[in-house]
Design a protein around this motif. Structure first.
Motif, PDB file in Angstrom:
ATOM      1  N   ALA A  17      -6.228 -10.867  22.157  1.00  0.00           N
ATOM      2  CA  ALA A  17      -4.557 -10.743  22.241  1.00  0.00           C
ATOM      3  C   ALA A  17      -3.974 -12.068  22.435  1.00  0.00           C
ATOM      4  CB  ALA A  17      -4.414  -9.808  23.320  1.00  0.00           C
ATOM      5  N   GLU A  18      -4.390 -12.582  23.129  1.00  0.00           N
ATOM      6  CA  GLU A  18      -3.998 -14.220  23.261  1.00  0.00           C
ATOM      7  C   GLU A  18      -4.050 -15.010  21.830  1.00  0.00           C
ATOM      8  OE1 GLU A  18      -6.255 -16.457  26.302  1.00  0.00           O
ATOM      9  OE2 GLU A  18      -5.369 -14.941  27.813  1.00  0.00           O
ATOM     10  N   ASP A  19      -4.879 -14.949  21.134  1.00  0.00           N
ATOM     11  CA  ASP A  19      -5.164 -15.415  19.844  1.00  0.00           C
ATOM     12  C   ASP A  19      -4.111 -14.963  19.054  1.00  0.00           C
ATOM     13  OD1 ASP A  19      -7.313 -16.926  20.735  1.00  0.00           O
ATOM     14  OD2 ASP A  19      -8.833 -15.699  19.702  1.00  0.00           O
ATOM     15  N   VAL A  20      -3.975 -13.632  19.012  1.00  0.00           N
ATOM     16  CA  VAL A  20      -2.891 -13.059  18.066  1.00  0.00           C
ATOM     17  C   VAL A  20      -1.366 -13.467  18.688  1.00  0.00           C
ATOM     18  CG1 VAL A  20      -1.608 -10.782  17.403  1.00  0.00           C
ATOM     19  CG2 VAL A  20      -4.124 -10.892  17.473  1.00  0.00           C
ATOM     20  N   ARG A  21      -1.302 -13.346  19.856  1.00  0.00           N
ATOM     21  CA  ARG A  21       0.155 -13.871  19.940  1.00  0.00           C
ATOM     22  C   ARG A  21       0.569 -15.338  19.599  1.00  0.00           C
ATOM     23  NH1 ARG A  21      -1.267 -11.168  25.139  1.00  0.00           N
ATOM     24  NH2 ARG A  21      -0.532  -9.087  24.894  1.00  0.00           N
ATOM     25  N   ALA A  22      -0.621 -16.411  19.803  1.00  0.00           N
ATOM     26  CA  ALA A  22      -0.465 -17.590  19.339  1.00  0.00           C
ATOM     27  C   ALA A  22      -0.398 -17.680  18.160  1.00  0.00           C
ATOM     28  CB  ALA A  22      -1.844 -18.577  19.779  1.00  0.00           C
ATOM     29  N   GLN A  24       1.170 -15.212  16.092  1.00  0.00           N
ATOM     30  CA  GLN A  24       2.717 -14.865  15.807  1.00  0.00           C
ATOM     31  C   GLN A  24       3.600 -16.024  16.158  1.00  0.00           C
ATOM     32  OE1 GLN A  24       2.218 -11.441  18.581  1.00  0.00           O
ATOM     33  NE2 GLN A  24       2.409  -9.882  16.937  1.00  0.00           N
ATOM     34  N   ALA A  25       3.192 -16.586  17.273  1.00  0.00           N
ATOM     35  CA  ALA A  25       4.256 -17.615  17.620  1.00  0.00           C
ATOM     36  C   ALA A  25       4.463 -18.509  16.192  1.00  0.00           C
ATOM     37  CB  ALA A  25       4.051 -18.284  18.756  1.00  0.00           C
ATOM     38  N   ARG A  26       3.464 -18.995  15.754  1.00  0.00           N
ATOM     39  CA  ARG A  26       3.294 -19.805  14.823  1.00  0.00           C
ATOM     40  C   ARG A  26       3.889 -19.249  13.300  1.00  0.00           C
ATOM     41  NH1 ARG A  26      -2.657 -22.201  13.755  1.00  0.00           N
ATOM     42  NH2 ARG A  26      -1.368 -23.557  12.061  1.00  0.00           N
ATOM     43  N   VAL A  27       3.650 -18.157  13.073  1.00  0.00           N
ATOM     44  CA  VAL A  27       4.380 -17.285  12.024  1.00  0.00           C
ATOM     45  C   VAL A  27       5.910 -17.520  12.008  1.00  0.00           C
ATOM     46  CG1 VAL A  27       4.423 -15.219  10.764  1.00  0.00           C
ATOM     47  CG2 VAL A  27       2.159 -16.218  11.266  1.00  0.00           C
ATOM     48  N   THR A  28       6.374 -17.070  13.241  1.00  0.00           N
ATOM     49  CA  THR A  28       7.753 -16.957  13.385  1.00  0.00           C
ATOM     50  C   THR A  28       8.346 -18.138  13.302  1.00  0.00           C
ATOM     51  OG1 THR A  28       7.599 -17.166  15.847  1.00  0.00           O
ATOM     52  CG2 THR A  28       7.718 -14.929  15.008  1.00  0.00           C
ATOM     53  N   GLU A  29       7.742 -19.465  13.446  1.00  0.00           N
ATOM     54  CA  GLU A  29       8.283 -20.798  13.397  1.00  0.00           C
ATOM     55  C   GLU A  29       8.457 -21.191  11.765  1.00  0.00           C
ATOM     56  OE1 GLU A  29       5.760 -23.191  15.618  1.00  0.00           O
ATOM     57  OE2 GLU A  29       6.652 -22.364  17.405  1.00  0.00           O
ATOM     58  N   ILE A  30       7.513 -20.557  10.888  1.00  0.00           N
ATOM     59  CA  ILE A  30       7.481 -20.719   9.442  1.00  0.00           C
ATOM     60  C   ILE A  30       8.778 -20.771   8.706  1.00  0.00           C
ATOM     61  CG2 ILE A  30       6.527 -20.019   7.056  1.00  0.00           C
ATOM     62  CD1 ILE A  30       4.183 -19.254   8.525  1.00  0.00           C
ATOM     63  N   LEU A  92      -3.262 -17.381   9.312  1.00  0.00           N
ATOM     64  CA  LEU A  92      -4.235 -16.135   9.687  1.00  0.00           C
ATOM     65  C   LEU A  92      -5.593 -16.283   9.067  1.00  0.00           C
ATOM     66  CD1 LEU A  92      -1.522 -13.387   9.135  1.00  0.00           C
ATOM     67  CD2 LEU A  92      -2.296 -14.436  11.278  1.00  0.00           C
ATOM     68  N   SER A  93      -6.033 -17.344   8.424  1.00  0.00           N
ATOM     69  CA  SER A  93      -7.167 -17.297   7.607  1.00  0.00           C
ATOM     70  C   SER A  93      -8.407 -17.215   8.603  1.00  0.00           C
ATOM     71  CB  SER A  93      -7.242 -18.423   6.768  1.00  0.00           C
ATOM     72  OG  SER A  93      -7.105 -19.685   7.473  1.00  0.00           O
ATOM     73  N   GLY A  94      -8.138 -17.675   9.870  1.00  0.00           N
ATOM     74  CA  GLY A  94      -9.541 -17.611  10.587  1.00  0.00           C
ATOM     75  C   GLY A  94      -9.740 -16.141  11.184  1.00  0.00           C
ATOM     76  N   THR A 104      -3.444 -10.270  -2.017  1.00  0.00           N
ATOM     77  CA  THR A 104      -4.016  -8.821  -1.792  1.00  0.00           C
ATOM     78  C   THR A 104      -4.110  -8.617  -0.563  1.00  0.00           C
ATOM     79  OG1 THR A 104      -6.269  -9.687  -2.214  1.00  0.00           O
ATOM     80  CG2 THR A 104      -5.120  -8.771  -4.148  1.00  0.00           C
ATOM     81  N   THR A 105      -3.946  -9.492   0.499  1.00  0.00           N
ATOM     82  CA  THR A 105      -3.987  -9.195   1.891  1.00  0.00           C
ATOM     83  C   THR A 105      -2.568  -8.607   2.612  1.00  0.00           C
ATOM     84  OG1 THR A 105      -5.580 -10.900   1.884  1.00  0.00           O
ATOM     85  CG2 THR A 105      -4.880 -10.118   4.016  1.00  0.00           C
ATOM     86  N   ASP A 106      -2.876  -7.576   3.256  1.00  0.00           N
ATOM     87  CA  ASP A 106      -1.964  -7.215   4.417  1.00  0.00           C
ATOM     88  C   ASP A 106      -1.655  -8.088   5.464  1.00  0.00           C
ATOM     89  OD1 ASP A 106      -0.061  -6.293   6.003  1.00  0.00           O
ATOM     90  OD2 ASP A 106      -0.771  -4.028   5.608  1.00  0.00           O
ATOM     91  N   LEU A 107      -0.920  -9.085   5.237  1.00  0.00           N
ATOM     92  CA  LEU A 107      -0.846 -10.253   6.648  1.00  0.00           C
ATOM     93  C   LEU A 107      -0.131  -9.476   8.000  1.00  0.00           C
ATOM     94  CD1 LEU A 107       0.285 -13.131   4.645  1.00  0.00           C
ATOM     95  CD2 LEU A 107      -2.111 -12.565   5.291  1.00  0.00           C
ATOM     96  N   ARG A 108       0.145  -8.261   7.692  1.00  0.00           N
ATOM     97  CA  ARG A 108       0.765  -7.744   9.144  1.00  0.00           C
ATOM     98  C   ARG A 108      -0.675  -7.004   9.794  1.00  0.00           C
ATOM     99  NH1 ARG A 108       5.029  -4.718   6.080  1.00  0.00           N
ATOM    100  NH2 ARG A 108       3.156  -4.381   5.015  1.00  0.00           N
ATOM    101  N   ALA A 109      -1.536  -6.501   9.030  1.00  0.00           N
ATOM    102  CA  ALA A 109      -2.358  -5.647   9.585  1.00  0.00           C
ATOM    103  C   ALA A 109      -4.025  -6.220   9.485  1.00  0.00           C
ATOM    104  CB  ALA A 109      -2.446  -3.881   9.160  1.00  0.00           C
ATOM    105  N   ASP A 110      -4.324  -6.670   8.238  1.00  0.00           N
ATOM    106  CA  ASP A 110      -5.869  -7.033   7.879  1.00  0.00           C
ATOM    107  C   ASP A 110      -6.348  -7.908   8.783  1.00  0.00           C
ATOM    108  OD1 ASP A 110      -5.510  -5.347   5.866  1.00  0.00           O
ATOM    109  OD2 ASP A 110      -5.533  -7.002   3.978  1.00  0.00           O
ATOM    110  N   PRO A 111      -5.757  -9.247   9.383  1.00  0.00           N
ATOM    111  CA  PRO A 111      -6.399 -10.044  10.260  1.00  0.00           C
ATOM    112  C   PRO A 111      -6.857  -9.268  11.584  1.00  0.00           C
ATOM    113  CG  PRO A 111      -4.163 -11.069   9.280  1.00  0.00           C
ATOM    114  CD  PRO A 111      -4.232  -9.650   8.912  1.00  0.00           C
ATOM    115  N   LEU A 112      -5.889  -8.324  12.013  1.00  0.00           N
ATOM    116  CA  LEU A 112      -6.417  -7.620  13.180  1.00  0.00           C
ATOM    117  C   LEU A 112      -7.373  -6.893  12.925  1.00  0.00           C
ATOM    118  CD1 LEU A 112      -5.899  -7.039  16.210  1.00  0.00           C
ATOM    119  CD2 LEU A 112      -4.180  -5.345  15.579  1.00  0.00           C
TER     120      LEU A 112
END
Length: 125
Positions: A17-22, A24-30, A92-94, A104-112
């Motif tokens: 959850a901490e990783d996902v929040r971090a 998300q914060a980076r993505v919102t800054e793009i 999100l590649s990690g 082809t990747t759903d960047l909202r769901a596939d990483p999780l």
């Protein structure tokens, strides 16, 4: 009824959850920017693909073709969105399988989902 398994799962959940929040914060800054070849149209797009800003140079009025202007604006916005998607994918590649591709990747769901699959697979061994 907490067993060591439940406690370890909770710890892993907290870390994930901490990783996902971090992330998300980076993505919102793009903010990615694309400009038309003639420099009259500039679009800035955020990490979720949303149009953040649109700049139109006054030279757009030299040619009164509203259909072409709309086509050009759309193309520039799409170009900026592709750049934002690539930047988001890179962040999100990690959390993605090695063979994942931006288009082809759903960047909202596939990483999780991939991370959850990885966690479950690790438990089955």
């Amino acid at each position: 009824m907490d067993t060591p398994l439940h406690l370890s799962m909770y710890g892993e959940y907290q870390r994930m959850a901490e990783d996902v929040r971090a992330v998300q914060a980076r993505v919102t800054e793009i903010r990615t920017e694309a400009t038309s070849e003639d420099g009259t149209i500039t679009a800035i797009v955020g990490g979720s693909g949303e149009l953040v800003e649109l700049r139109l140079d006054s030279r757009i009025y030299r040619t009164p073709d509203s259909n072409q202007l709309a086509t050009d604006i759309t193309a520039v916005v799409h170009q900026a969105a592709r750049l934002a998607r690539q930047e988001t994918f890179d962040i999100l590649s990690g959390f993605l399988p090695p063979d994942a591709r931006p288009e082809t990747t759903d960047l909202r769901a596939d990483p999780l989902l991939h991370e959850l699959d990885r966690q479950v697979a690790g438990r089955e061994r």
